[in-house]
Design an enzyme around this catalytic site. Structure first.
Site, mmCIF file in Angstrom:
data_model
loop_
_atom_site.group_PDB
_atom_site.id
_atom_site.type_symbol
_atom_site.label_atom_id
_atom_site.label_comp_id
_atom_site.label_asym_id
_atom_site.label_seq_id
_atom_site.Cartn_x
_atom_site.Cartn_y
_atom_site.Cartn_z
ATOM 1 N N LYS A 1 -2.240 1.634 10.425
ATOM 2 C CA LYS A 1 -3.134 2.790 10.277
ATOM 3 C C LYS A 1 -2.510 3.843 9.367
ATOM 4 O O LYS A 1 -1.512 4.466 9.712
ATOM 5 C CB LYS A 1 -3.402 3.448 11.644
ATOM 6 C CG LYS A 1 -4.373 4.600 11.516
ATOM 7 C CD LYS A 1 -4.404 5.463 12.739
ATOM 8 C CE LYS A 1 -4.161 6.919 12.460
ATOM 9 N NZ LYS A 1 -4.734 7.529 11.277
ATOM 10 N N GLU B 1 9.618 8.313 14.145
ATOM 11 C CA GLU B 1 10.250 9.111 13.085
ATOM 12 C C GLU B 1 9.490 10.424 13.026
ATOM 13 O O GLU B 1 8.341 10.453 12.567
ATOM 14 C CB GLU B 1 10.143 8.387 11.735
ATOM 15 C CG GLU B 1 10.863 7.059 11.674
ATOM 16 C CD GLU B 1 12.375 7.199 11.725
ATOM 17 O OE1 GLU B 1 12.875 8.300 11.426
ATOM 18 O OE2 GLU B 1 13.044 6.228 12.082
ATOM 19 N N CYS C 1 9.777 15.354 5.635
ATOM 20 C CA CYS C 1 10.317 15.522 6.991
ATOM 21 C C CYS C 1 11.760 15.992 6.952
ATOM 22 O O CYS C 1 12.187 16.763 7.788
ATOM 23 C CB CYS C 1 10.205 14.225 7.760
ATOM 24 S SG CYS C 1 10.911 12.847 6.870
ATOM 25 N N GLU D 1 8.873 23.713 12.201
ATOM 26 C CA GLU D 1 8.660 22.959 10.968
ATOM 27 C C GLU D 1 7.374 23.472 10.292
ATOM 28 O O GLU D 1 6.302 23.422 10.883
ATOM 29 C CB GLU D 1 8.501 21.472 11.290
ATOM 30 C CG GLU D 1 8.365 20.629 10.044
ATOM 31 C CD GLU D 1 8.130 19.154 10.345
ATOM 32 O OE1 GLU D 1 7.243 18.837 11.158
ATOM 33 O OE2 GLU D 1 8.823 18.324 9.753
HETATM 34 P P1 NAD Z 1 0.626 13.715 12.443
HETATM 35 O O1 NAD Z 1 1.538 13.513 13.609
HETATM 36 O O2 NAD Z 1 -0.469 14.688 12.579
HETATM 37 O O3 NAD Z 1 -0.064 12.344 12.021
HETATM 38 C C1 NAD Z 1 0.685 11.193 11.721
HETATM 39 C C2 NAD Z 1 -0.182 9.971 11.989
HETATM 40 O O4 NAD Z 1 -0.463 9.911 13.385
HETATM 41 C C3 NAD Z 1 -1.540 10.000 11.277
HETATM 42 O O5 NAD Z 1 -1.874 8.688 10.866
HETATM 43 C C4 NAD Z 1 -2.469 10.479 12.383
HETATM 44 O O6 NAD Z 1 -3.802 10.056 12.199
HETATM 45 C C5 NAD Z 1 -1.870 9.818 13.597
HETATM 46 N N1 NAD Z 1 -2.183 10.467 14.881
HETATM 47 C C6 NAD Z 1 -2.580 11.743 15.108
HETATM 48 N N2 NAD Z 1 -2.800 11.936 16.425
HETATM 49 C C7 NAD Z 1 -2.525 10.777 17.047
HETATM 50 C C8 NAD Z 1 -2.530 10.345 18.408
HETATM 51 N N3 NAD Z 1 -2.875 11.163 19.401
HETATM 52 N N4 NAD Z 1 -2.172 9.081 18.685
HETATM 53 C C9 NAD Z 1 -1.787 8.246 17.704
HETATM 54 N N5 NAD Z 1 -1.776 8.581 16.396
HETATM 55 C C10 NAD Z 1 -2.130 9.837 16.075
HETATM 56 O O7 NAD Z 1 1.571 14.062 11.213
HETATM 57 P P2 NAD Z 1 1.126 14.417 9.745
HETATM 58 O O8 NAD Z 1 0.628 15.817 9.731
HETATM 59 O O9 NAD Z 1 0.295 13.338 9.188
HETATM 60 O O10 NAD Z 1 2.562 14.349 9.009
HETATM 61 C C11 NAD Z 1 3.475 15.370 9.033
HETATM 62 C C12 NAD Z 1 4.569 15.118 10.063
HETATM 63 O O11 NAD Z 1 5.191 13.852 9.823
HETATM 64 C C13 NAD Z 1 5.670 16.135 9.960
HETATM 65 O O12 NAD Z 1 6.005 16.592 11.244
HETATM 66 C C14 NAD Z 1 6.832 15.354 9.357
HETATM 67 O O13 NAD Z 1 8.099 15.856 9.673
HETATM 68 C C15 NAD Z 1 6.610 14.000 9.910
HETATM 69 N N6 NAD Z 1 7.295 12.985 9.098
HETATM 70 C C16 NAD Z 1 8.443 12.426 9.589
HETATM 71 C C17 NAD Z 1 9.144 11.492 8.820
HETATM 72 C C18 NAD Z 1 10.417 10.868 9.316
HETATM 73 O O14 NAD Z 1 10.848 9.900 8.728
HETATM 74 N N7 NAD Z 1 11.033 11.375 10.362
HETATM 75 C C19 NAD Z 1 8.641 11.130 7.565
HETATM 76 C C20 NAD Z 1 7.468 11.712 7.110
HETATM 77 C C21 NAD Z 1 6.788 12.643 7.890
#
Ligand code: NAD
Length: 491
Positions: free
Chosen positions: A175, A250, A284, A385
């Site tokens: 996804k 992550e 991130c 963040e």
């Molecule tokens: P997000 O958590 O809102 O969404 C990430 C993914 O999870 C999306 O595909 C979203 O549709 C899905 N999602 C949302 N709610 C969900 C639920 N209840 N159950 C399952 N899936 C769900 O994050 P974002 O805004 O897309 O991305 C930004 C975040 O990602 C930041 O916090 C960043 O630090 C983190 N990030 C971490 C890394 C790492 O390697 N540690 C890398 C990139 C981004």
């Protein structure tokens, strides 16, 4: 409906069961790029049935490592062959500058090659145990892996999970973020072209609360690999308890970039800019807290602000662009709210702090690179963040103070240090509670080395051999080399 980007389930391109679609928007100008199938719980269920069948009954579950490797090498070649198109697509859907998208696509091909090579290398161990026994281990795929990724590196974050999961022999349900699905659709077209058997790789698109949540709770998904925000990671961990699925997370960060007074200042200024403003700060591991030793603070800030004001902000495909659009209007608004919070908290705004509206940028979602000084550790802009081009500068006195401030966070994803004294730099890094660290640089990342965080930045690791292990079970095999009865019971 003919133009709608469809989902890929069981080797077929299909609309969502509900028929719903969602528009994918170009954040540089607000234009609709494509309508995309909007899946929901029932679409996940269909994909999981296909993945399960492919793993247990289809050819995929018994495809040997050498054949999996050949498919993954072919996919890497296809990514290279379609590199220009993927680069452009990523820039249009995500907003990022073309030169960054180019790196992402090259890194994705390299990552598929790395795991193609790895899966045919030695895996198990043998153990000398009591005669006449021989013990050994083998690594096996977990089964059906659900992979959920965010929007900041749509293709690359997907690759970091798809490559090891398939290399290890799992079937997958993938996804992408609902905000940036287009490079994933193209990647799955290439997966089809490479010849992966039906059901081995499935693409389901849609909202996190529907598609993602269903994946996290699904009783026939054996493993969830997630990249995204810490709050979402917590929900996934809870949802995964039903069948105690394996999870790797992550998550977010608020990483320190630390400069000691003996650092090469001009080099450190240069890296500090890259640490926070690459990908519009939507990284991130971004160095979103800059910790400066007090003796160099003022001079460093002056140089940093001077260079920040020269950063060219423009659409991702513009000539000479250095920073481009935020991923969406909603995300831009969130970052602008944090800037207001910083001002209200009493931090000094050195530069930026506004949405950019000139030269046609008003149609898109652009924020000027922003620096705050005179911060305190309690401020929200220091603790939380922001995930945008907003830097919080902190001041420290000595090495011990630097360690204390750097570790003063619920996160522990990454961190970097600048010093001409190698012993000092390594001593600092050894005390830093973070999983990804740099000395005299910031951000370089390689498929070969593990990626992941301490504390609330996550569980497990992506990339490297560690990232492969996350998609395997370990089986112990005990062989009796003197077959015959044990003779434990006399009767
Ligand atoms: P997000 O958590 O809102 O969404 C990430 C993914 O999870 C999306 O595909 C979203 O549709 C899905 N999602 C949302 N709610 C969900 C639920 N209840 N159950 C399952 N899936 C769900 O994050 P974002 O805004 O897309 O991305 C930004 C975040 O990602 C930041 O916090 C960043 O630090 C983190 N990030 C971490 C890394 C790492 O390697 N540690 C890398 C990139 C981004």
């Amino acid at each position: 409906m003919s133009d709608v980007k469809k989902m890929y389930i069981n080797g077929e391109w299909v609309p969502s069961i509900s028929g719903e679609t969602r528009n994918s928007i170009n954040p540089a100008n607000g234009e609709v790029l494509a309508a995309v199938a909007e899946g929901a719980e029932a679409d996940v269920d269909t994909a999981v049935i296909a993945a399960k069948e492919a793993f247990y009954e289809g050819p995929w579950g018994s495809t040997p490592a050498q054949e999996r490797a050949a498919l993954l090498f072919k996919l890497a070649d296809l990514i290279d062959a379609n590199g220009a198109e993927l680069t452009e697509l990523e820039t249009r859907d995500n907003g990022k500058p073309l030169r960054e998208a180019e790196y992402d696509v090259a890194d994705a091909a390299a990552c598929f090659r790395y795991y193609a090579g790895l899966c045919t290398k030695p895996m198990g161990q043998t153990y000398e145990v009591a005669d006449p026994m021989q013990a050994m281990t083998v690594r096996e795929p977990i089964g059906v892996a659900g992979l959920i990724v965010p929007w900041n590196y749509p293709l690359l974050m997907g690759t970091w999970k798809i490559a090891p999961a398939l290399a290890a022999g799992n079937s997958i349900v993938f996804k992408p973020s609902e905000i940036t699905p287009l490079s994933a659709v193209r990647l799955f077209e290439l997966i089809e072209e490479a010849g992966f058997p039906k059901g081995s790789a499935n693409l389901v698109m849609g909202a996190g609360a529907a598609v993602g949540a269903r994946m996290a709770e699904h009783m026939d998904i054996d493993k969830i690999a997630f990249t995204g925000g810490t709050a979402t990671g917590r929900k996934i961990m809870t949802a995964a308890t039903g069948n105690l699925k394996k999870i790797s997370l992550e998550l977010g960060g608020k990483s320190p970039c630390v400069v000691f007074e003996d650092a090469d200042m001009d080099a450190a200024v240069d890296w500090a800019l890259f640490a926070i403003f690459a990908n519009q700060g939507q990284v991130c591991s971004a160095g979103s807290r800059l910790l400066l030793q007090e003796s160099i603070h003022d001079e460093f800030v002056e140089k940093l602000v001077g260079r920040t004001k020269k950063i060219k902000v423009a659409p991702g495909d513009a000539e000479g662009v250095e920073m481009a659009a935020m991923v969406s209007e909603a995300h831009m608004e969130k970052v602008l709210r944090y800037i207001e919070i910083g001002k209200a908290e009493g931090a000094t705004l050195q530069c930026g702090g506004v949405r950019l509206m000139e030269d046609g940028l008003d149609k898109g979602f652009f924020i000027a690179p922003t620096i705050f000084t005179d911060t305190t550790p309690e401020m929200r802009i220091v603790k939380e963040e922001i995930f945008g081009p907003v830097l919080a500068v902190q001041k420290f006195t000595d090495d011990a103070d630097a360690v204390k401030l750097a570790n003063d966070s619920i996160y522990g994803l990454a961190g970097g240090v600048f010093s001409e004294n190698g012993t000092r730099a390594l001593n600092f890094i050894k005390k830093l509670r973070a999983g990804i660290t740099w000395i005299n640089c910031y951000h370089p990342t390689y498929s070969e080395a593990p990626w992941g965080g301490y504390k609330q930045s996550g569980i497990g690791r992506d990339l490297g051999t560690y990232g492969f292990d996350e998609y395997t079970e370990v089986k112990q095999i005990n062989i009796n080399l003197d077959p015959g009865p044990i003779g434990w019971f006399e009767g």
